[in-house]
Structure formats: structure tokens, C-alpha cells
Design a protein around this motif. Sequence first.
Motif, PDB file in Angstrom:
ATOM      1  N   ILE A  33       0.882  -7.939 -13.028  1.00 29.09           N
ATOM      2  CA  ILE A  33       1.176  -7.387 -11.708  1.00 29.09           C
ATOM      3  C   ILE A  33       2.224  -8.286 -11.079  1.00 29.09           C
ATOM      4  CG2 ILE A  33       0.256  -7.032  -9.377  1.00 29.09           C
ATOM      5  CD1 ILE A  33      -0.830  -4.993 -11.266  1.00 29.09           C
ATOM      6  N   ASP A  34       3.339  -7.684 -10.673  1.00 30.61           N
ATOM      7  CA  ASP A  34       4.425  -8.457 -10.075  1.00 30.61           C
ATOM      8  C   ASP A  34       4.388  -8.305  -8.553  1.00 30.61           C
ATOM      9  OD1 ASP A  34       6.834  -9.397  -9.041  1.00 30.61           O
ATOM     10  OD2 ASP A  34       7.879  -9.015 -10.923  1.00 30.61           O
ATOM     11  N   LEU A  35       3.967  -9.377  -7.890  1.00 31.50           N
ATOM     12  CA  LEU A  35       3.771  -9.276  -6.439  1.00 31.50           C
ATOM     13  C   LEU A  35       5.081  -9.054  -5.683  1.00 31.50           C
ATOM     14  CD1 LEU A  35       1.017 -11.968  -5.766  1.00 31.50           C
ATOM     15  CD2 LEU A  35       0.785  -9.563  -6.390  1.00 31.50           C
ATOM     16  N   ASN A  36       6.170  -9.589  -6.202  1.00 28.49           N
ATOM     17  CA  ASN A  36       7.461  -9.363  -5.535  1.00 28.49           C
ATOM     18  C   ASN A  36       7.857  -7.898  -5.574  1.00 28.49           C
ATOM     19  OD1 ASN A  36       7.980 -12.019  -4.734  1.00 28.49           O
ATOM     20  ND2 ASN A  36       8.636 -12.543  -6.814  1.00 28.49           N
ATOM     21  N   LYS A  37       7.681  -7.296  -6.749  1.00 23.66           N
ATOM     22  CA  LYS A  37       7.981  -5.871  -6.876  1.00 23.66           C
ATOM     23  C   LYS A  37       7.061  -5.058  -5.985  1.00 23.66           C
ATOM     24  CE  LYS A  37       9.996  -5.524 -11.481  1.00 23.66           C
ATOM     25  NZ  LYS A  37       9.622  -5.355 -12.898  1.00 23.66           N
ATOM     26  N   MET A  38       5.801  -5.463  -5.979  1.00 23.51           N
ATOM     27  CA  MET A  38       4.816  -4.755  -5.167  1.00 23.51           C
ATOM     28  C   MET A  38       5.234  -4.778  -3.693  1.00 23.51           C
ATOM     29  SD  MET A  38       0.787  -5.607  -4.838  1.00 23.51           S
ATOM     30  CE  MET A  38       0.293  -4.992  -6.428  1.00 23.51           C
ATOM     31  N   GLN A  39       5.715  -5.925  -3.281  1.00 21.99           N
ATOM     32  CA  GLN A  39       6.150  -6.094  -1.895  1.00 21.99           C
ATOM     33  C   GLN A  39       7.305  -5.152  -1.546  1.00 21.99           C
ATOM     34  OE1 GLN A  39       4.658  -8.923   0.245  1.00 21.99           O
ATOM     35  NE2 GLN A  39       5.326  -7.223   1.468  1.00 21.99           N
ATOM     36  N   GLN A  40       8.108  -4.824  -2.552  1.00 25.11           N
ATOM     37  CA  GLN A  40       9.274  -3.958  -2.312  1.00 25.11           C
ATOM     38  C   GLN A  40       8.938  -2.476  -2.393  1.00 25.11           C
ATOM     39  OE1 GLN A  40      11.935  -5.636  -1.458  1.00 25.11           O
ATOM     40  NE2 GLN A  40      10.990  -7.577  -2.024  1.00 25.11           N
ATOM     41  N   ASN A  41       7.800  -2.165  -3.017  1.00 28.09           N
ATOM     42  CA  ASN A  41       7.480  -0.758  -3.277  1.00 28.09           C
ATOM     43  C   ASN A  41       6.966  -0.037  -2.028  1.00 28.09           C
ATOM     44  OD1 ASN A  41       6.651   1.684  -4.247  1.00 28.09           O
ATOM     45  ND2 ASN A  41       5.461   0.854  -5.952  1.00 28.09           N
ATOM     46  N   PRO A  42       7.685   0.964  -1.544  1.00 26.51           N
ATOM     47  CA  PRO A  42       7.266   1.660  -0.334  1.00 26.51           C
ATOM     48  C   PRO A  42       6.139   2.670  -0.566  1.00 26.51           C
ATOM     49  CG  PRO A  42       9.315   2.606  -1.149  1.00 26.51           C
ATOM     50  CD  PRO A  42       8.956   1.483  -2.078  1.00 26.51           C
ATOM     51  N   ASN A  43       5.868   2.971  -1.826  1.00 23.31           N
ATOM     52  CA  ASN A  43       4.851   3.975  -2.141  1.00 23.31           C
ATOM     53  C   ASN A  43       3.442   3.369  -2.097  1.00 23.31           C
ATOM     54  OD1 ASN A  43       3.036   5.728  -3.435  1.00 23.31           O
ATOM     55  ND2 ASN A  43       4.695   6.678  -4.598  1.00 23.31           N
ATOM     56  N   THR A  44       2.758   3.599  -0.986  1.00 24.81           N
ATOM     57  CA  THR A  44       1.445   2.990  -0.775  1.00 24.81           C
ATOM     58  C   THR A  44       0.442   3.378  -1.860  1.00 24.81           C
ATOM     59  OG1 THR A  44       1.803   2.912   1.602  1.00 24.81           O
ATOM     60  CG2 THR A  44      -0.465   2.771   0.858  1.00 24.81           C
ATOM     61  N   TYR A  45       0.505   4.635  -2.293  1.00 26.52           N
ATOM     62  CA  TYR A  45      -0.424   5.088  -3.330  1.00 26.52           C
ATOM     63  C   TYR A  45      -0.252   4.274  -4.611  1.00 26.52           C
ATOM     64  CZ  TYR A  45      -2.644   7.972  -6.859  1.00 26.52           C
ATOM     65  OH  TYR A  45      -3.428   8.398  -7.892  1.00 26.52           O
ATOM     66  N   GLU A  46       1.023   4.090  -5.004  1.00 23.57           N
ATOM     67  CA  GLU A  46       1.304   3.319  -6.220  1.00 23.57           C
ATOM     68  C   GLU A  46       0.838   1.877  -6.088  1.00 23.57           C
ATOM     69  OE1 GLU A  46       5.383   5.588  -7.652  1.00 23.57           O
ATOM     70  OE2 GLU A  46       5.405   3.402  -7.458  1.00 23.57           O
ATOM     71  N   VAL A  47       1.117   1.271  -4.949  1.00 24.31           N
ATOM     72  CA  VAL A  47       0.726  -0.118  -4.735  1.00 24.31           C
ATOM     73  C   VAL A  47      -0.798  -0.245  -4.802  1.00 24.31           C
ATOM     74  CG1 VAL A  47       0.723  -2.032  -3.089  1.00 24.31           C
ATOM     75  CG2 VAL A  47       2.761  -0.638  -3.347  1.00 24.31           C
ATOM     76  N   ARG A  48      -1.474   0.713  -4.188  1.00 24.49           N
ATOM     77  CA  ARG A  48      -2.937   0.690  -4.185  1.00 24.49           C
ATOM     78  C   ARG A  48      -3.479   0.779  -5.608  1.00 24.49           C
ATOM     79  NH1 ARG A  48      -7.562   3.927  -3.059  1.00 24.49           N
ATOM     80  NH2 ARG A  48      -8.865   3.016  -1.419  1.00 24.49           N
ATOM     81  N   GLU A  49      -2.905   1.670  -6.399  1.00 19.28           N
ATOM     82  CA  GLU A  49      -3.326   1.806  -7.793  1.00 19.28           C
ATOM     83  C   GLU A  49      -3.134   0.496  -8.557  1.00 19.28           C
ATOM     84  OE1 GLU A  49      -4.829   4.502  -9.453  1.00 19.28           O
ATOM     85  OE2 GLU A  49      -5.115   4.991  -7.327  1.00 19.28           O
TER      86      GLU A  49
END
Length: 288
Positions: free
Chosen positions: A190-206
Motif C-alpha cells: 500500500i503506497d500512502l503517498n499515492k493514496m493521499q493523491q487519490n480523490p476516489n474515496t471508494y478506492e482509497v477505502r478498499e
Amino acid sequence: MKEQEYKIENIKSFELTDVFDCGQCFRWNKQPDGSYTGIFGKNVMNVQKCGDTVIFKGICNGNIKEIVEDYFDLNRDYEDIKNKLSQIDENVKKSIEYGKGIRILNQDLWEMIISFIISANNNIPRIKGIIERLAQKYGKEIEWKGEKYYTFPTPEELKDVTIEDYRKLGLGFRDIRLYETVHMILDKKIDLNKMQQNPNTYEVREQLLTLSGVGPKVADCILLFSTLKRFEVFPIDVWVRRVMNELYIKNEDETKVNKKEIEKLAKEKFGNLAGIAQQYLFYWKREA
DNA sequence: ACTCAGGTATTAC
DNA sequence: GTAATACCTGAG
């Protein structure tokens, strides 16, 4: 690093107890004089309020004004948010009056992931104790006014910590979960930096849900309380279930209330402000 | 001794 | 998919 100070006069929507005791953070402690002292990032800070003036004082890793504005979410209009939510119904309005000084802090994503894994089926004093011992053992020491504070350990600093080490700190059955998650993040599963950039809440939650020890409630807390700052999520714990049942669902046995039903209701009523509404309701129900 | 606390993972229908 | 069950620990 030298001590800095920053003062804000005529501040609105900012009460120390509401901010620090509403359940979003674990590392701020009330001082005998009523102020709060805490550590976030490499900043050790004391916050006091006199009348409508708030004074931030401490040693900061940068400009204190910028750090404070970011961390305390000062550029968001909470008066506006409260006005909008207050129109929903009398109960929500009452909860907002109770927690009128709440602000959702911008807390470090990694720290929130670890902290809320520890929070599972646990109580607040113990959660705080575990986090403090973790920081004391693996974080960096910072001294201020003769007191020692410890930064929250980085993934790298937890690299060689064993499951047994965690158990010794009092983590209980969460030891293995913490170990696994630390290594999933170290291994960039899991890449936290990428996660921080991802605007898709559903994807981040998954993605969060793939971490060990992270279920629906913990994932939502991370989404809401970290720098991810997703206000549309609605963490459902025992208190929120209780208050939502009492106010709207009115089932005889609150433990049998369906989570889906609560989620649906929250979305209908609170929309993209569900997370903040949750915080007012949670704090109101738990404290009052 | 026994219950409870910011749930999750595992196992069983 | 949804429903039960175990789970460290320490405070009350």
C-alpha cells in the motif's frame, strides 16, 4: 529549533475540550492550567484559550502559523458547516450546540492508520497508553521546557520490531495486526503517498480495508481524521449506532440495528458532511 | 470473579 | 453474503 508563538484573536468554532476530547486524537493532554499540550509530526505544542483568543506556543519544524493553520484546519468555514447541518433537525442542532468548538484535525495518515488499529475493541486510556509507550520506545525524543516528548515512530523505525515486542507494549491481540500492517506499508503493498493523491474515496477505502486490523469502522476513522479528510464517510461505532437508533431508527435492541440502514440514513440526511455530523453526534452522545 | 471498551478476523451456516 | 464467536488487557 526555537520556541515560537502564534496568537489568533476573535476565533470562532474553536474550543479546546471539543477539539481535543471529541475522540479524534490520542496525543493531546490537558494541563493543570486548562491548556492542552501535544505532539504531532516534529512539533511539540501547547494551546491555551483566553476568551476568544487562542495562543499556540511550542517548538515547530517550520513556521508556526502555517503549521497551525494546516493542522487545526483553520481555513475551513465551520460556521457555515454548522449552519447547514443545524437545519437538518432539532437533534442535530442540539448536538452542534454541544460540540460547537469541534474542528477536525489534519493528522498524519500513517499515524492514524496505526492509532485506529490499536483502538479496536479498546478503551481510550489504554489506547493512549499504548501509543505513548510505542512512541517512547521507537520515536525520537524532543525536549521542551524540561519535559520529554516522543515523535510517533515512522514505518522505518518500526522495521525490526517483532510481534512479541508489540505484545510487551500491551497491544494484546492487535500485535500481529500492527506487525502485518507495518510491513505491508514498508513493502509498498500500500503506497500512502499515492493514496493521499487519490480523490476516489471508494478506492482509497478498499485499499485501507486490505490492511490487517483495518475493518469498516477503522477505515472510516482514518478517512475522516487523517489528511485524507473525507467528510462523506460515516464511521459507525457503538456510540453512533446508539445515537442514530435513539434519534431515528428507534429499534428496541440497538445492537441489532443494521449498519446498512445507518449508512443509508446518514447519506440521505448529511450527504457530503456526514463525517462532521457524526462527530457532533458522537461527542454529544458520549459526553452528555 | 466478571463485565466492558472507537472492532476485526475467522469460522460456520 | 450474513450471523455467531474468540480475542489481549486492565480498570471498575
